[in-house]
Each structure stands twice: as C-alpha cells, then as structure tokens.
Design a protein around this motif. Structure first.
Motif, PDB file in Angstrom:
ATOM      1  N   SER A   1      -2.954   8.635  -0.891  1.00  0.00           N
ATOM      2  CA  SER A   1      -2.566   7.239  -1.087  1.00  0.00           C
ATOM      3  C   SER A   1      -3.747   6.285  -1.054  1.00  0.00           C
ATOM      4  O   SER A   1      -3.810   5.330  -1.840  1.00  0.00           O
ATOM      5  CB  SER A   1      -1.522   6.837  -0.042  1.00  0.00           C
ATOM      6  OG  SER A   1      -2.042   6.967   1.272  1.00  0.00           O
TER       7      SER A   1
ATOM      8  N   GLU B   1      -3.892   2.925   4.556  1.00  0.00           N
ATOM      9  CA  GLU B   1      -3.413   4.061   3.773  1.00  0.00           C
ATOM     10  C   GLU B   1      -3.221   3.708   2.302  1.00  0.00           C
ATOM     11  O   GLU B   1      -3.231   4.606   1.454  1.00  0.00           O
ATOM     12  CB  GLU B   1      -2.120   4.606   4.368  1.00  0.00           C
ATOM     13  CG  GLU B   1      -2.336   5.267   5.730  1.00  0.00           C
ATOM     14  CD  GLU B   1      -1.116   5.999   6.256  1.00  0.00           C
ATOM     15  OE1 GLU B   1      -0.032   5.910   5.638  1.00  0.00           O
ATOM     16  OE2 GLU B   1      -1.253   6.674   7.299  1.00  0.00           O
ATOM     17  N   CYS B   2      -3.050   2.422   1.991  1.00  0.00           N
ATOM     18  CA  CYS B   2      -2.947   1.990   0.595  1.00  0.00           C
ATOM     19  C   CYS B   2      -4.311   1.733  -0.030  1.00  0.00           C
ATOM     20  O   CYS B   2      -4.395   1.398  -1.214  1.00  0.00           O
ATOM     21  CB  CYS B   2      -2.108   0.722   0.492  1.00  0.00           C
ATOM     22  SG  CYS B   2      -0.336   0.981   0.590  1.00  0.00           S
TER      23      CYS B   2
ATOM     24  N   SER C   1      -0.112  13.061  -0.222  1.00  0.00           N
ATOM     25  CA  SER C   1      -0.108  12.573   1.160  1.00  0.00           C
ATOM     26  C   SER C   1      -0.352  11.074   1.241  1.00  0.00           C
ATOM     27  O   SER C   1      -1.237  10.547   0.557  1.00  0.00           O
ATOM     28  CB  SER C   1      -1.187  13.301   1.968  1.00  0.00           C
ATOM     29  OG  SER C   1      -1.186  12.865   3.309  1.00  0.00           O
ATOM     30  N   ASN C   2       0.434  10.413   2.089  1.00  0.00           N
ATOM     31  CA  ASN C   2       0.103   9.071   2.542  1.00  0.00           C
ATOM     32  C   ASN C   2      -0.904   9.224   3.680  1.00  0.00           C
ATOM     33  O   ASN C   2      -0.550   9.669   4.775  1.00  0.00           O
ATOM     34  CB  ASN C   2       1.345   8.342   3.058  1.00  0.00           C
ATOM     35  CG  ASN C   2       2.299   7.941   1.949  1.00  0.00           C
ATOM     36  OD1 ASN C   2       1.953   7.988   0.774  1.00  0.00           O
ATOM     37  ND2 ASN C   2       3.494   7.548   2.323  1.00  0.00           N
ATOM     38  N   THR C   3      -2.131   8.883   3.426  1.00  0.00           N
ATOM     39  CA  THR C   3      -3.167   9.043   4.441  1.00  0.00           C
ATOM     40  C   THR C   3      -4.296   8.069   4.171  1.00  0.00           C
ATOM     41  O   THR C   3      -4.293   7.355   3.162  1.00  0.00           O
ATOM     42  CB  THR C   3      -3.682  10.496   4.477  1.00  0.00           C
ATOM     43  OG1 THR C   3      -4.466  10.700   5.654  1.00  0.00           O
ATOM     44  CG2 THR C   3      -4.500  10.847   3.236  1.00  0.00           C
TER      45      THR C   3
ATOM     46  N   THR D   1      -0.761   0.513   7.205  1.00  0.00           N
ATOM     47  CA  THR D   1      -0.301   0.530   5.816  1.00  0.00           C
ATOM     48  C   THR D   1      -1.401   0.067   4.878  1.00  0.00           C
ATOM     49  O   THR D   1      -1.626   0.685   3.817  1.00  0.00           O
ATOM     50  CB  THR D   1       0.942  -0.355   5.652  1.00  0.00           C
ATOM     51  OG1 THR D   1       2.002   0.175   6.461  1.00  0.00           O
ATOM     52  CG2 THR D   1       1.396  -0.399   4.208  1.00  0.00           C
TER      53      THR D   1
ATOM     54  N   ASP E   1       3.430  17.830   1.082  1.00  0.00           N
ATOM     55  CA  ASP E   1       3.005  16.731   1.945  1.00  0.00           C
ATOM     56  C   ASP E   1       2.097  17.327   3.024  1.00  0.00           C
ATOM     57  O   ASP E   1       2.152  18.525   3.319  1.00  0.00           O
ATOM     58  CB  ASP E   1       4.246  16.086   2.573  1.00  0.00           C
ATOM     59  CG  ASP E   1       3.918  14.985   3.558  1.00  0.00           C
ATOM     60  OD1 ASP E   1       2.928  14.253   3.338  1.00  0.00           O
ATOM     61  OD2 ASP E   1       4.645  14.868   4.555  1.00  0.00           O
TER      62      ASP E   1
ATOM     63  N   MET F   1       1.603   4.153  -2.044  1.00  0.00           N
ATOM     64  CA  MET F   1       2.111   5.146  -1.109  1.00  0.00           C
ATOM     65  C   MET F   1       3.480   5.648  -1.537  1.00  0.00           C
ATOM     66  O   MET F   1       4.246   4.930  -2.173  1.00  0.00           O
ATOM     67  CB  MET F   1       2.239   4.526   0.307  1.00  0.00           C
ATOM     68  CG  MET F   1       0.930   4.079   0.912  1.00  0.00           C
ATOM     69  SD  MET F   1       1.187   3.168   2.470  1.00  0.00           S
ATOM     70  CE  MET F   1       1.837   4.476   3.525  1.00  0.00           C
ATOM     71  N   LYS F   2       3.757   6.899  -1.186  1.00  0.00           N
ATOM     72  CA  LYS F   2       5.135   7.378  -1.277  1.00  0.00           C
ATOM     73  C   LYS F   2       6.010   6.454  -0.427  1.00  0.00           C
ATOM     74  O   LYS F   2       5.573   6.020   0.632  1.00  0.00           O
ATOM     75  CB  LYS F   2       5.255   8.815  -0.742  1.00  0.00           C
ATOM     76  CG  LYS F   2       4.446   9.861  -1.491  1.00  0.00           C
ATOM     77  CD  LYS F   2       4.525  11.222  -0.813  1.00  0.00           C
ATOM     78  CE  LYS F   2       3.793  11.233   0.519  1.00  0.00           C
ATOM     79  NZ  LYS F   2       3.773  12.571   1.175  1.00  0.00           N
TER      80      LYS F   2
ATOM     81  N   HIS G   1      11.133  10.087   0.553  1.00  0.00           N
ATOM     82  CA  HIS G   1      10.111  10.596  -0.366  1.00  0.00           C
ATOM     83  C   HIS G   1      10.699  11.680  -1.260  1.00  0.00           C
ATOM     84  O   HIS G   1      10.397  11.731  -2.465  1.00  0.00           O
ATOM     85  CB  HIS G   1       8.931  11.157   0.419  1.00  0.00           C
ATOM     86  CG  HIS G   1       8.221  10.152   1.275  1.00  0.00           C
ATOM     87  ND1 HIS G   1       7.267  10.506   2.201  1.00  0.00           N
ATOM     88  CD2 HIS G   1       8.336   8.798   1.346  1.00  0.00           C
ATOM     89  CE1 HIS G   1       6.809   9.406   2.811  1.00  0.00           C
ATOM     90  NE2 HIS G   1       7.458   8.373   2.318  1.00  0.00           N
TER      91      HIS G   1
END
Length: 207
Positions: A138, A53-54, A111-113, A50, A11, A144-145, A174
């Motif tokens: 992501s 990041e998605c 990574s969620n980013t 969100t 991550d 996303m995770k 996660h």
C-alpha cells in the motif's frame, strides 16, 4: 473439482505474519517516556498509521509527528524499531506457502503496510521474499485495501484473468472487495482451513 488458480496472492499481516499494534503502542511509549494510551490515540485511533501505510507521509515524517506529540528527542532509528518489532511467523501458514512454491504455483503479496514494517520483516524473515514473484504494498501503491484500485492493479500485475487468481486475507471486507473485482478470495482463519480451501480448488501442493 474446480480448476486450480494460476496465481495466488497472500495478505501479509495476520496471515503469514502475526502482529500486535498494541505492542507497537507500548514499545513506542517506552522509548518516548509517555503512555501507551497516548500513542494508541495518536497512531492508531488517529490518522498517522493510515497516512504512513498509504504513502502520504514517510518514515521520517512519522517519527517527527511522534516527537512533536510527545516532546521526545528519540531518534528515527529507535522509534522505527519500536514501531516495527511486532511481528512473528505464522509457521503453519508459511509451510503452506513453501509447499505451493515448491509445487510451481506463482505467488504474490498484497499488503497494507508501511516502509518501516516492510524493511523490518524482510530483514527478520528473509526467506519470505524468496517465495513471491510479485508484491503490491500500500505505501508504494498509494492506496489501501479494500480500495478496488488495489485489486485491479493486482490483476494487471499477475497477468492472468481475475477468475484465475486466488486471494487470501484475514479481513472479510478485503475478501469482499477482491470478489467484487472478479478475484476468487477466501477469508483466512487458520492454516488448517486454508489447506481445506485450497484442496477444494484442486490445488495440489508439494508435501
């Protein structure tokens, strides 16, 4: 000892790089002449971050939403800098990554980013890109995770069976989702604990 993994995913946020969403809210508030509480409610308690990041919205749409909510005319460039200049290196963790890379381990990022954060960190911390042969982000993937689809895609990208992959993340949910997909996963708390977790898997680093 257990057989060492063939591929190790890391991550990014709060593992390799520390960050502060609170700092982002304060910096965006400063450039839009509004309150940090308003920005926090809009971006982080709301759905804006969100969606970003998605990959449901892009950076320009994010900025337009900020301007629409605050009445500011600040440019995209200034807004994205305020939103993104929130990272600093976790040097002990980066040291471990360098040792793993020098020892020949194949490494990747999960990574969620968002696009703006990714662009910022690869400019600010350019050496990060040198360590990792694969990345799953992501905003590019569209999920996303801890979505299991994220981890199934990571398995496919690594080209190894799930049980030959190790994943390191600071969020227990996660880690649990990765494990449910057959990946060996550990919850990151410190570089010292990570070194111990790697040693227990017979991972020999290049010191």
């Amino acid at each position: 000892m257990a057989n060492p993994p063939k591929f190790i995913y890391f991550d990014l946020g709060n593992v390799l790089l520390n960050f502060s969403h609170r700092q982002a809210a304060e910096q965006i508030a400063a450039v839009t002449n509004t309150s940090a509480e308003h920005i926090w409610n809009l971006v982080f308690d709301g759905t804006l971050q969100t969606q970003l990041e998605c990959g449901q919205i892009d950076s320009s749409q994010f900025c337009e939403a900020i301007r629409g909510s605050t009445g500011s005319q600040v440019t995209d460039e200034v807004l994205l800098q305020a939103a993104s200049d929130i990272f600093w290196l976790n040097a002990p963790a980066i040291t471990i990554v360098g040792q793993l890379a020098a020892a020949g381990f194949r490494l990747g990022l999960l990574s969620n980013t968002c696009q703006a954060h990714w662009d910022f960190v690869v400019r600010r911390f350019a050496t990060l890109k040198n360590f990792f042969s694969h990345r799953l982000l992501s905003f590019e993937f569209g999920a996303m995770k801890p979505d299991p689809r994220f981890f199934r895609a990571a398995i496919d990208a690594a080209s190894y069976p799930a049980n030959k992959i190790l994943f390191i993340d600071d969020r227990p949910e996660h880690v649990q989702s990765a494990r449910s997909c057959g990946i060996d996963a550990v919850c990151f708390t410190s570089a010292c604990d990570l070194a111990r977790d790697l040693s227990s898997r017979d991972v020999r680093m290049n010191y």
